[in-house]
Design an enzyme around this catalytic site. Structure first.
Site, short mmCIF file in Angstrom:
data_model
loop_
_atom_site.label_atom_id
_atom_site.label_comp_id
_atom_site.label_asym_id
_atom_site.label_seq_id
_atom_site.Cartn_x
_atom_site.Cartn_y
_atom_site.Cartn_z
N GLU A 151 -1.56 -19.89 20.60
CA GLU A 151 -2.41 -18.72 20.90
C GLU A 151 -3.81 -19.24 21.15
O GLU A 151 -4.06 -20.44 21.10
CB GLU A 151 -2.38 -17.76 19.72
CG GLU A 151 -2.84 -18.38 18.42
CD GLU A 151 -2.59 -17.52 17.18
OE1 GLU A 151 -2.56 -16.29 17.32
OE2 GLU A 151 -2.45 -18.10 16.10
N LYS A 187 -3.95 -14.21 7.67
CA LYS A 187 -5.29 -14.09 8.26
C LYS A 187 -6.28 -14.35 7.13
O LYS A 187 -6.78 -13.43 6.48
CB LYS A 187 -5.45 -12.69 8.86
CG LYS A 187 -6.42 -12.63 10.02
CD LYS A 187 -6.24 -11.34 10.79
CE LYS A 187 -7.44 -10.97 11.60
NZ LYS A 187 -7.83 -11.90 12.64
#
Ligand code: PXG
Length: 285
Positions: free
Chosen positions: A184, A151
């Site tokens: 996603e 991330k």
């Protein structure tokens, strides 16, 4: 409202919480972050988020100058000092100020920043009606270029996909991986329901392992629902009975159309609604 921002061990008024223009977080997106949420003053799955933050940092050879336990404490203190009850927390660690060159070894100190604010909730009607999303032409990062499990502060390809969505009038957009499989959405994981079975792409589809995704898998299994982590394509969405997204900000949100094609009945399905309730109860426990 002015916030107290945690920066390198101190809580400062937000106007005083600043970093250098030479910070490699700004110059190169060289850093990592987490988005967390507090419910009733308690941070949801704090240890899981902090573990992911340290994994992201390890993956980019960034040493965080705090232990994970100290990070948890700093996050809790930032939430408490801002009197946040239900809120959104952003924790980030940048490489720190360096030179205009790429060399991370020339960066002085990693900057640790924690911001706690009120949460901007999506309108209720989106949860009741469900989202309409599109497939972005921008694919998720190729895992060999930049692992989607990190991330990092570089979210540009997700932002480009988000722009595609917004230009089509959608607040989320589906991102495929380099193999054309479903990965996603830009800030959410995706689930499908078919014949009562819950399906979500596996980690090797090139996704971020969402904390909300894990929590939803747990509550679904506790409810006796079979959960499969399998590779999926747009075809699977078109023939699914139900679809929903999970994320810290969105929680569990139904999706009723992909690329203008109705999914199932075109209304939020019963398993989606049930899991949304179960997840909500979990956050209040
Ligand atoms: N995939 C990606 C690419 C994400 O960035 C999720 C899935 C969901 O993960 P969690 O752990 O939150 O269930 C994310 C979440 C926002 C926002 O404000 C959310 C994310 C990143 C940036 C902003 O909605 N990440």
């Amino acid at each position: 409202m002015s916030r107290q921002v945690y920066i390198n061990g101190k809580l400062l008024p937000q106007a005083e919480a600043t970093v250098s223009v030479f910070d490699h977080g700004l110059l190169y997106g060289d850093g990592v972050f987490e988005g967390l949420r507090s419910y009733g003053g308690k941070v949801f799955r704090l240890e899981e988020h902090v573990r992911r933050l340290y994994e992201s940092a390890l993956a980019i050879c960034l040493e965080i100058p705090l232990s994970p336990a100290e990070m948890c404490q700093a996050i809790n203190e930032t939430v408490a000092s801002n009197k946040i009850v239900d809120g959104y927390i952003r924790a980030l660690v940048t490489r720190g100020a360096g030179t205009l060159g790429l060399d991370p070894n020339r960066c002085s100190n990693p900057q640790v920043i924690i911001i706690a604010d009120a949460i901007a909730l999506y309108p209720d009607e989106l949860y009741e009606r469900g989202l309409e999303i599109i497939t972005a032409s921008t694919i998720r990062n190729h895992p060999a270029a930049l692992s989607p499990r990190i991330k990092s502060l570089n979210y540009l390809n997700n932002i480009l996909a988000k722009i595609e969505g917004l230009q089509a009038g959608c607040i989320e957009a589906l991102m495929l991986n380099h193999k054309g499989e479903i990965a996603e959405c830009t800030g959410d994981n995706i689930f499908l329901v078919r014949d009562g079975v819950l399906m979500t792409p596996p980690m090797d589809a090139g996704i971020l392992g969402g904390v909300t995704r894990d929590a939803v898998v747990e509550v679904a299994q506790l409810a006796g629902i079979e959960v499969l982590k399998v590779s999926l394509t747009r075809h699977d969405v078109f023939v699914a009975d139900e679809c929903f997204l999970t994320g810290t900000a969105a929680e569990v949100i139904p999706v009723v159309k992909l690329d203008d094609r109705k999914i199932g009945t075109g209304k939020p399905g019963p398993i989606t609604v049930d899991l949304k309730e179960r997840f909500h109860r979990l956050t209040r426990e």
